[in-house]
Scaffold this motif. Structure first.
Motif, PDB file in Angstrom:
ATOM      1  N   TYR A   7      39.910  31.571  41.340  1.00  0.00           N
ATOM      2  CA  TYR A   7      39.439  32.939  41.480  1.00  0.00           C
ATOM      3  C   TYR A   7      40.656  33.834  41.623  1.00  0.00           C
ATOM      4  CZ  TYR A   7      37.068  37.062  43.193  1.00  0.00           C
ATOM      5  OH  TYR A   7      36.597  38.335  43.341  1.00  0.00           O
ATOM      6  N   SER A   8      40.783  34.816  40.780  1.00  0.00           N
ATOM      7  CA  SER A   8      41.930  35.715  40.820  1.00  0.00           C
ATOM      8  C   SER A   8      41.472  37.160  40.972  1.00  0.00           C
ATOM      9  CB  SER A   8      42.761  35.586  39.545  1.00  0.00           C
ATOM     10  OG  SER A   8      43.844  36.493  39.582  1.00  0.00           O
ATOM     11  N   THR A   9      42.194  37.896  41.786  1.00  0.00           N
ATOM     12  CA  THR A   9      41.935  39.335  41.923  1.00  0.00           C
ATOM     13  C   THR A   9      42.851  40.142  41.011  1.00  0.00           C
ATOM     14  OG1 THR A   9      43.470  39.483  43.780  1.00  0.00           O
ATOM     15  CG2 THR A   9      41.125  39.113  44.302  1.00  0.00           C
ATOM     16  N   GLU A  10      43.657  39.439  40.210  1.00  0.00           N
ATOM     17  CA  GLU A  10      44.571  40.101  39.270  1.00  0.00           C
ATOM     18  C   GLU A  10      43.879  40.229  37.914  1.00  0.00           C
ATOM     19  OE1 GLU A  10      48.598  38.505  39.208  1.00  0.00           O
ATOM     20  OE2 GLU A  10      48.085  37.452  41.079  1.00  0.00           O
ATOM     21  N   TYR A  11      43.296  41.370  37.678  1.00  0.00           N
ATOM     22  CA  TYR A  11      42.531  41.589  36.451  1.00  0.00           C
ATOM     23  C   TYR A  11      43.378  41.352  35.198  1.00  0.00           C
ATOM     24  CZ  TYR A  11      39.360  43.713  33.104  1.00  0.00           C
ATOM     25  OH  TYR A  11      38.535  43.918  32.023  1.00  0.00           O
ATOM     26  N   LEU A  71      38.691  39.350  38.897  1.00  0.00           N
ATOM     27  CA  LEU A  71      37.954  40.419  39.548  1.00  0.00           C
ATOM     28  C   LEU A  71      38.120  41.750  38.819  1.00  0.00           C
ATOM     29  CD1 LEU A  71      36.232  41.386  41.948  1.00  0.00           C
ATOM     30  CD2 LEU A  71      38.373  41.842  43.159  1.00  0.00           C
ATOM     31  N   ALA A  72      37.003  42.322  38.434  1.00  0.00           N
ATOM     32  CA  ALA A  72      36.996  43.654  37.822  1.00  0.00           C
ATOM     33  C   ALA A  72      36.845  44.662  38.953  1.00  0.00           C
ATOM     34  CB  ALA A  72      35.849  43.778  36.825  1.00  0.00           C
ATOM     35  N   ASP A 126      36.326  48.136  33.921  1.00  0.00           N
ATOM     36  CA  ASP A 126      36.904  46.807  33.703  1.00  0.00           C
ATOM     37  C   ASP A 126      35.811  45.758  33.555  1.00  0.00           C
ATOM     38  OD1 ASP A 126      39.505  47.748  33.761  1.00  0.00           O
ATOM     39  OD2 ASP A 126      39.869  47.133  35.845  1.00  0.00           O
ATOM     40  N   PHE A 127      34.753  45.888  34.337  1.00  0.00           N
ATOM     41  CA  PHE A 127      33.622  44.965  34.256  1.00  0.00           C
ATOM     42  C   PHE A 127      33.008  44.998  32.858  1.00  0.00           C
ATOM     43  CE2 PHE A 127      28.969  44.497  34.620  1.00  0.00           C
ATOM     44  CZ  PHE A 127      28.899  43.183  35.059  1.00  0.00           C
ATOM     45  N   ALA A 151      29.579  48.970  42.659  1.00  0.00           N
ATOM     46  CA  ALA A 151      30.892  49.023  42.007  1.00  0.00           C
ATOM     47  C   ALA A 151      30.811  48.653  40.528  1.00  0.00           C
ATOM     48  CB  ALA A 151      31.880  48.094  42.721  1.00  0.00           C
ATOM     49  N   ARG A 152      29.978  47.662  40.200  1.00  0.00           N
ATOM     50  CA  ARG A 152      29.924  47.199  38.816  1.00  0.00           C
ATOM     51  C   ARG A 152      28.725  47.720  38.061  1.00  0.00           C
ATOM     52  NH1 ARG A 152      30.959  42.153  41.514  1.00  0.00           N
ATOM     53  NH2 ARG A 152      33.149  42.192  42.020  1.00  0.00           N
TER      54      ARG A 152
END
Length: 171
Positions: free
Chosen positions: A10-14, A49-50, A55-56, A120-121
């Motif tokens: 799991y990454s928070t770096e889009y 993560l978007a 971004d989503f 948010a999304r």
């Protein structure tokens, strides 16, 4: 029965989205005929993560159909049933059931989306305000039920699912 669980980091770096999506595809490529069921995690079509709705939407537009196509190909190649989670056309949090012939034979929409999914999304959530029976699908004589992430925190789901006499719960 042999199950394969594909769980990417799991990454928070889009900015890593392409890299992480490539890893998901690579894992599907490594599946073989010994696997009966392949399960992929929530939001496969948003591999990092978007942070914004924009971004989503970019992620789901870019990766959703490619992922579904690859899963279909993998199901046929491996003679396996595949469950993967992504977004449907209304941006619902949807788990797709793909049979051994590569066909989408069912869709389960997450019953309890978290607040960030809705606000948010911009995921659709109006359908969640009414009671619904557990979603059950039969594939190859087995009865499957579904829970996605936060759904597990709502215990009324368990009694309702038990009444359905499920063989397998996909989480």
């Amino acid at each position: 029965m042999k199950d394969c669980i594909i769980q990417p980091e799991y990454s928070t770096e889009y900015s890593r989205s392409d890299e992480l999506f490539a890893w998901e595809i690579k894992m599907l490529d490594e599946c073989d005929e010994s696997m009966d069921i392949i399960v992929m995690p929530e939001s496969c079509d948003v591999p990092a993560l978007a942070h914004t709705r924009e971004d989503f939407i970019v992620s789901t537009t870019k990766y959703n159909q490619a992922l579904l196509d690859k899963a279909s190909e993998t199901a046929k190649r491996c003679n396996a049933v595949i469950f993967l989670n992504g977004s449907d056309e209304g941006y619902k949090n949807t788990t797709y059931a793909i049979n051994r012939q590569g066909e989408i034979v069912g869709k389960y929409d997450k019953v309890h989306p978290v607040e960030s999914e809705i606000h948010a999304r911009g995921r659709e959530a109006g359908y969640t305000y009414e009671f619904s029976e557990p979603y059950v699908i039969e594939i190859d004589g087995l009865r499957y039920g579904f829970l996605t992430c936060y759904d597990f925190y709502f215990y009324e789901m368990y009694n309702n699912m038990a009444r359905q006499r499920l063989d397998i719960i996909v989480f």
